[in-house]
Write an enzyme that holds these catalytic residues in place. Sequence first.
Site, PDB file in Angstrom:
ATOM      1  N   GLU A  19       0.828  -1.211   0.000  1.00 15.61           N
ATOM      2  CA  GLU A  19       0.000   0.000   0.000  1.00 15.61           C
ATOM      3  C   GLU A  19       0.859   1.256   0.000  1.00 15.61           C
ATOM      4  OE1 GLU A  19      -3.079  -0.296  -0.632  1.00 15.61           O
ATOM      5  OE2 GLU A  19      -3.140  -2.466  -0.314  1.00 15.61           O
ATOM      6  N   HIS A  67       1.507   2.249  -3.451  1.00 15.18           N
ATOM      7  CA  HIS A  67       0.416   3.010  -4.068  1.00 15.18           C
ATOM      8  C   HIS A  67       0.479   4.480  -3.669  1.00 15.18           C
ATOM      9  CE1 HIS A  67      -1.570  -0.281  -5.968  1.00 15.18           C
ATOM     10  NE2 HIS A  67      -1.967  -0.875  -4.861  1.00 15.18           N
ATOM     11  N   HIS A 125      -0.680  -1.592  -9.860  1.00 18.96           N
ATOM     12  CA  HIS A 125      -0.463  -3.019  -9.675  1.00 18.96           C
ATOM     13  C   HIS A 125       0.436  -3.584 -10.764  1.00 18.96           C
ATOM     14  CE1 HIS A 125      -4.198  -3.603  -6.947  1.00 18.96           C
ATOM     15  NE2 HIS A 125      -3.100  -3.396  -6.253  1.00 18.96           N
TER      16      HIS A 125
END
Length: 579
Positions: free
Chosen positions: A255, A258, A264
């Site tokens: 995470e 991100h 991804h």
Amino acid sequence: MRLIYVIAILLVSTCQAGFFSSLVSRFTGGGNSSPSSSSSSSSFSNSRKPSLSDEKARSYLQTFGYVPPSNSLQSRNGMAGDIQSAEQVFKSAIRKFQEFAGIAKTGFLDAATKAKMALSRCGVTDAPLALTSGSSQFKWSKTRLTYSIESWSSDLSKDDVRRAISEAYGLWSKVTPLEFSEVPAGSTSDIKIRFGVRNHNDPWPFDGEGGVLAHATMPESGMFHFDDDENWTYKDARKIHNNEATDLLAVAIHEGGHTLGLEHSRDENAIMAPFYQKTTDSSGNYVYPNLKSDDISAIQAIYGAGSGRSSSGSDFGGSSGGGSRTTARPTTTTRSWFGRFFGDDDDDVRSRTTTRRTTLWPTTQSPFSGDDWGSGSGSSGRGGSSSGSSGGGCPSHIDAYTPSSSFSYAFSGSQVYTISGTKVTKVQSIHDLFPSAPTPVNAALWNPISGSMLLFSSNRVYSYYFSNIRQIFQMDSGFPKTLPSDLGFSVSGALRWINGHQILMSSGDEFAVYDEFWNQVTLKNRISSYFPNLPRGVKGVESPAGSVITAFTSNQVFEYNSRTKSIGRQSGFSSYIAC
């Protein structure tokens, strides 16, 4: 504005559930109507949710971007009239997921597909985020970032949570110029970390234990949430191995990626793969979730490489063993638009392919300059089976050029030249090597990750894979496809850049970054803005080594330094391949 965009791309419509449900039975077949396949990796196992129902599988495809919100699978009059078109979209969505997940591409919701969907995973969509013309990569505009932990896990101590977050960002810090420090809750921080359940005051409710473990948003919004209905642990090998708990560190690293701008990865071994990877081996020993080469290449493509110094513990909250770097760093020069997206500033940024060719420039050089570059001289008479060939088996011009895993291929008229090193080893009809291919081929591109050879002609793209049995390329199902309308130009060249971006070029000053998996353009801009001094008419490049690439126009070869934006050695094509 970017936060609104990220929210828009993650939200999906479920108002057409009834119509969509009517399609599900056509793609399940009770196990006899579709081939079966096995799950690709036991390391992704999760014993708590063995499989998904058909209805949840349908919802899954919408939630994670395989069926775009704009495609409601409903006819204009609100009736289920265009069932054939809807079936095609649904089957394509299943195949996209299967390819992304690394399982057999059956196009059916078979047991293996639903089992893969049942695995614990990140809540961020798998669809790529498109970048508008003139925009930069989703990235932070500064290198010193702060985070605050606004709420805590009900399973772990505050110290364990702090250690996990510090270690997670420390891994990203080691390979980039980024530095991270924790600040108290309630402070003005760049990234706000929370534990929540179900509806927790953002647009994406959690789903209880299993399923979605956490989610985060792209820069510079800084939203980072864990599902507190999960059973969390911090590097407890016994609990992780027995599927009693999920490793907070592994999820935090993912995470955290991100929050720094990473999407991804389709590499199932990468930290940024969407599915949770257990951090124990078959004997139950803890396996530290280190960044893989795919993760490092992706993050350095955005921020560049770091200094390589070991990270130190956080100065806030007494975390020990953490990874957030807090030491002072020298002032660095702001990177160009080119560097922000293409990661050109560092010689150690490598392509994810193996460089096969050591450039062997001929003794006799044929330097060209000015208008001769990419002028297409000698390109008359293309199209016949013998046109484009000159004495000694050399083409007088090339329409497209690409390396592959074993050879390079030059396309000219209706012929394709197989090149090993700097020698033409075979000349044959394009249709003999690529059945049903277009002629002429305007551009070609090899994707080493998927093993696909892409051929471009007019507004169409053709995808092939090599058959070891037949010793020819065979067309992938679902191809050819019409290129997306927002591409906006005719493709005349293609290349895979140093950091893995697939670039389509026009004959003028336009280029686009292209993802064939989604048939989507993710960036458009001017060649002169990103590749200063690059001659017009580039057809393809050899696999690059460091910052220097060997590029090909219709009849010329030259070196281009992506760091200095300068032209190096030059040669005629026939001289380069020693014909």
